[in-house]
Design a protein around this motif. Structure first.
Motif, PDB file in Angstrom:
ATOM      1  N   ALA A 101       0.840  -1.195   0.000  1.00 35.43           N
ATOM      2  CA  ALA A 101       0.000   0.000   0.000  1.00 35.43           C
ATOM      3  C   ALA A 101       0.877   1.247   0.000  1.00 35.43           C
ATOM      4  O   ALA A 101       1.948   1.285   0.607  1.00 35.43           O
ATOM      5  N   SER A 102       0.404   2.293  -0.690  1.00 35.45           N
ATOM      6  CA  SER A 102       1.170   3.532  -0.787  1.00 35.45           C
ATOM      7  C   SER A 102       0.211   4.697  -0.978  1.00 35.45           C
ATOM      8  O   SER A 102      -0.959   4.500  -1.338  1.00 35.45           O
ATOM      9  N   PRO A 103       0.674   5.926  -0.748  1.00 35.75           N
ATOM     10  CA  PRO A 103      -0.170   7.084  -1.060  1.00 35.75           C
ATOM     11  C   PRO A 103      -0.495   7.118  -2.549  1.00 35.75           C
ATOM     12  O   PRO A 103       0.244   6.570  -3.370  1.00 35.75           O
ATOM     13  N   PRO A 104      -1.585   7.753  -2.935  1.00 30.22           N
ATOM     14  CA  PRO A 104      -1.961   7.801  -4.350  1.00 30.22           C
ATOM     15  C   PRO A 104      -1.035   8.700  -5.158  1.00 30.22           C
ATOM     16  O   PRO A 104      -0.342   9.561  -4.613  1.00 30.22           O
ATOM     17  N   ASP A 105      -1.041   8.482  -6.471  1.00 32.18           N
ATOM     18  CA  ASP A 105      -0.326   9.372  -7.384  1.00 32.18           C
ATOM     19  C   ASP A 105      -1.154  10.631  -7.633  1.00 32.18           C
ATOM     20  O   ASP A 105      -2.366  10.666  -7.378  1.00 32.18           O
ATOM     21  N   ALA A 106      -0.500  11.643  -8.173  1.00 37.08           N
ATOM     22  CA  ALA A 106      -1.180  12.902  -8.473  1.00 37.08           C
ATOM     23  C   ALA A 106      -2.173  12.729  -9.619  1.00 37.08           C
ATOM     24  O   ALA A 106      -2.018  11.852 -10.476  1.00 37.08           O
ATOM     25  N   VAL A 107      -3.194  13.573  -9.628  1.00 37.03           N
ATOM     26  CA  VAL A 107      -4.127  13.614 -10.751  1.00 37.03           C
ATOM     27  C   VAL A 107      -3.408  14.191 -11.970  1.00 37.03           C
ATOM     28  O   VAL A 107      -2.318  14.765 -11.865  1.00 37.03           O
ATOM     29  N   SER A 108      -4.029  14.046 -13.145  1.00 34.26           N
ATOM     30  CA  SER A 108      -3.412  14.548 -14.377  1.00 34.26           C
ATOM     31  C   SER A 108      -4.491  15.033 -15.338  1.00 34.26           C
ATOM     32  O   SER A 108      -5.689  14.812 -15.122  1.00 34.26           O
ATOM     33  N   ASN A 109      -4.044  15.689 -16.411  1.00 33.52           N
ATOM     34  CA  ASN A 109      -4.938  16.155 -17.485  1.00 33.52           C
ATOM     35  C   ASN A 109      -6.127  16.952 -16.949  1.00 33.52           C
ATOM     36  O   ASN A 109      -7.277  16.718 -17.336  1.00 33.52           O
ATOM     37  N   CYS A 110      -5.850  17.895 -16.073  1.00 31.26           N
ATOM     38  CA  CYS A 110      -6.925  18.707 -15.494  1.00 31.26           C
ATOM     39  C   CYS A 110      -7.406  19.757 -16.499  1.00 31.26           C
ATOM     40  O   CYS A 110      -6.596  20.396 -17.183  1.00 31.26           O
ATOM     41  N   THR A 111      -8.709  19.929 -16.565  1.00 30.57           N
ATOM     42  CA  THR A 111      -9.328  20.865 -17.499  1.00 30.57           C
ATOM     43  C   THR A 111     -10.297  21.770 -16.754  1.00 30.57           C
ATOM     44  O   THR A 111     -11.141  21.291 -15.989  1.00 30.57           O
ATOM     45  N   ILE A 112     -10.166  23.080 -16.988  1.00 32.44           N
ATOM     46  CA  ILE A 112     -11.092  24.059 -16.413  1.00 32.44           C
ATOM     47  C   ILE A 112     -12.107  24.437 -17.485  1.00 32.44           C
ATOM     48  O   ILE A 112     -11.753  24.696 -18.633  1.00 32.44           O
ATOM     49  N   ARG A 113     -13.378  24.469 -17.114  1.00 32.57           N
ATOM     50  CA  ARG A 113     -14.422  24.762 -18.095  1.00 32.57           C
ATOM     51  C   ARG A 113     -15.586  25.473 -17.404  1.00 32.57           C
ATOM     52  O   ARG A 113     -15.616  25.610 -16.193  1.00 32.57           O
ATOM     53  N   ASN A 114     -16.526  25.909 -18.231  1.00 39.97           N
ATOM     54  CA  ASN A 114     -17.765  26.537 -17.740  1.00 39.97           C
ATOM     55  C   ASN A 114     -17.492  27.711 -16.798  1.00 39.97           C
ATOM     56  O   ASN A 114     -18.149  27.871 -15.768  1.00 39.97           O
ATOM     57  N   GLN A 115     -16.517  28.555 -17.170  1.00 35.13           N
ATOM     58  CA  GLN A 115     -16.246  29.732 -16.348  1.00 35.13           C
ATOM     59  C   GLN A 115     -17.346  30.775 -16.549  1.00 35.13           C
ATOM     60  O   GLN A 115     -17.719  31.089 -17.684  1.00 35.13           O
ATOM     61  N   THR A 116     -17.857  31.304 -15.448  1.00 40.06           N
ATOM     62  CA  THR A 116     -18.857  32.368 -15.490  1.00 40.06           C
ATOM     63  C   THR A 116     -18.400  33.493 -14.565  1.00 40.06           C
ATOM     64  O   THR A 116     -17.269  33.493 -14.069  1.00 40.06           O
ATOM     65  N   LEU A 117     -19.307  34.442 -14.316  1.00 41.71           N
ATOM     66  CA  LEU A 117     -18.998  35.529 -13.396  1.00 41.71           C
ATOM     67  C   LEU A 117     -18.699  35.025 -11.986  1.00 41.71           C
ATOM     68  O   LEU A 117     -17.907  35.631 -11.262  1.00 41.71           O
ATOM     69  N   GLU A 118     -19.341  33.928 -11.596  1.00 44.75           N
ATOM     70  CA  GLU A 118     -19.224  33.501 -10.202  1.00 44.75           C
ATOM     71  C   GLU A 118     -19.017  31.997 -10.022  1.00 44.75           C
ATOM     72  O   GLU A 118     -19.112  31.484  -8.911  1.00 44.75           O
ATOM     73  N   SER A 119     -18.720  31.273 -11.096  1.00 40.84           N
ATOM     74  CA  SER A 119     -18.555  29.828 -10.951  1.00 40.84           C
ATOM     75  C   SER A 119     -17.595  29.285 -11.999  1.00 40.84           C
ATOM     76  O   SER A 119     -17.287  29.949 -12.998  1.00 40.84           O
ATOM     77  N   LEU A 120     -17.134  28.070 -11.770  1.00 42.21           N
ATOM     78  CA  LEU A 120     -16.295  27.358 -12.733  1.00 42.21           C
ATOM     79  C   LEU A 120     -16.307  25.875 -12.379  1.00 42.21           C
ATOM     80  O   LEU A 120     -16.688  25.477 -11.276  1.00 42.21           O
ATOM     81  N   SER A 121     -15.880  25.065 -13.341  1.00 41.78           N
ATOM     82  CA  SER A 121     -15.771  23.622 -13.137  1.00 41.78           C
ATOM     83  C   SER A 121     -14.360  23.178 -13.483  1.00 41.78           C
ATOM     84  O   SER A 121     -13.704  23.764 -14.344  1.00 41.78           O
ATOM     85  N   VAL A 122     -13.901  22.136 -12.815  1.00 44.21           N
ATOM     86  CA  VAL A 122     -12.598  21.552 -13.114  1.00 44.21           C
ATOM     87  C   VAL A 122     -12.709  20.038 -12.982  1.00 44.21           C
ATOM     88  O   VAL A 122     -13.368  19.527 -12.077  1.00 44.21           O
ATOM     89  N   SER A 123     -12.093  19.331 -13.913  1.00 47.99           N
ATOM     90  CA  SER A 123     -12.082  17.869 -13.859  1.00 47.99           C
ATOM     91  C   SER A 123     -10.703  17.366 -14.259  1.00 47.99           C
ATOM     92  O   SER A 123     -10.013  17.981 -15.078  1.00 47.99           O
ATOM     93  N   CYS A 124     -10.291  16.246 -13.674  1.00 48.73           N
ATOM     94  CA  CYS A 124      -8.975  15.658 -13.902  1.00 48.73           C
ATOM     95  C   CYS A 124      -9.116  14.151 -14.079  1.00 48.73           C
ATOM     96  O   CYS A 124     -10.166  13.563 -13.793  1.00 48.73           O
ATOM     97  N   LEU A 125      -8.038  13.536 -14.510  1.00 49.16           N
ATOM     98  CA  LEU A 125      -7.957  12.082 -14.515  1.00 49.16           C
ATOM     99  C   LEU A 125      -7.302  11.627 -13.216  1.00 49.16           C
ATOM    100  O   LEU A 125      -6.308  12.216 -12.779  1.00 49.16           O
TER     101      LEU A 125
END
Length: 204
Positions: A98-122
């Motif tokens: 067992a070990s700590p997890p690896d870092a996420v990758s290929n993160c994408t920011i989308r749906n930016q508005t005046l007061e919100s945003l979304s981000v998703s990664c692998l």
């Protein structure tokens, strides 16, 4: 139609385990008749060893496995037999340190508005354990944590942000063995003219 045992699909096949820690590994097969006799074996680069202590009930067998030494890790093989015959392809279960997890990758920011945003990664490798993903949103202008949350998947939507503001997003994973390295992204919320331009398909 009668048939010899075959592995059931979609079983958990990777187990991250510390030394002297017990893990219960379940081997499930489809068979008809379902009165199955099971066998277990450890296979690694140093040895192949029969495992004799396990519990079986019908078409399911469970072994309580404790890796005590470095060469206790490897692949556990499970196969069954019934009146029709012996299972041709064993079920395989990887037992890894067992070990700590690896870092996420290929993160994408989308749906930016005046007061919100979304981000998703692998997701990165889980280290053989269940991992939880975390997002921290920092206001870059004042270097202050604005918002934080956790999720079972590396996908987040953030609301109630101030407009026309730069943010730093820190994303990381955690399991019971520790924390992954963070991935940092810089983004911003829109100003009103930017929002209107996006609606009209214009580029500012």
């Amino acid at each position: 139609m009668f048939f010899s045992p075959v592995c059931k699909p979609s079983q958990e096949v990777k187990f991250g385990v510390a030394r002297n820690e017990m893990v219960n590994i379940s081997c499930q097969v489809d068979a008809d008749p379902d009165d199955v006799k099971f066998n277990w074996m450890l296979n690694n680069t140093l040895e192949t060893a029969e495992i004799r202590s396990f519990n079986s009930n019908g078409s399911t067998s469970i072994v309580s496995y404790v890796p005590k030494y470095k060469n206790s890790y490897g692949v556990l093989l499970c196969w069954g037999s019934n009146k029709v015959g012996v299972q041709t392809e064993p079920c395989s279960f990887n037992v890894i340190p067992a070990s700590p997890p690896d870092a996420v990758s290929n993160c994408t920011i989308r749906n930016q508005t005046l007061e919100s945003l979304s981000v998703s990664c692998l997701p990165g490798d889980s280290g053989g354990l269940t991992q939880i993903f975390f997002l921290e949103v920092y206001n870059s202008d004042i270097q202050k944590l604005h918002w934080s949350t956790a999720s079972q998947v590396p996908s987040f939507h953030v609301n109630n942000l101030p407009s026309s503001t730069r943010f730093t997003l820190n994303i990381y994973a955690n399991n019971k063995k520790g924390r992954s390295p963070s991935v940092s992204l810089t983004t911003y919320t829109l100003t009103l003219p930017q929002k209107e331009a996006k609606k009209q398909g214009k580029l500012i």
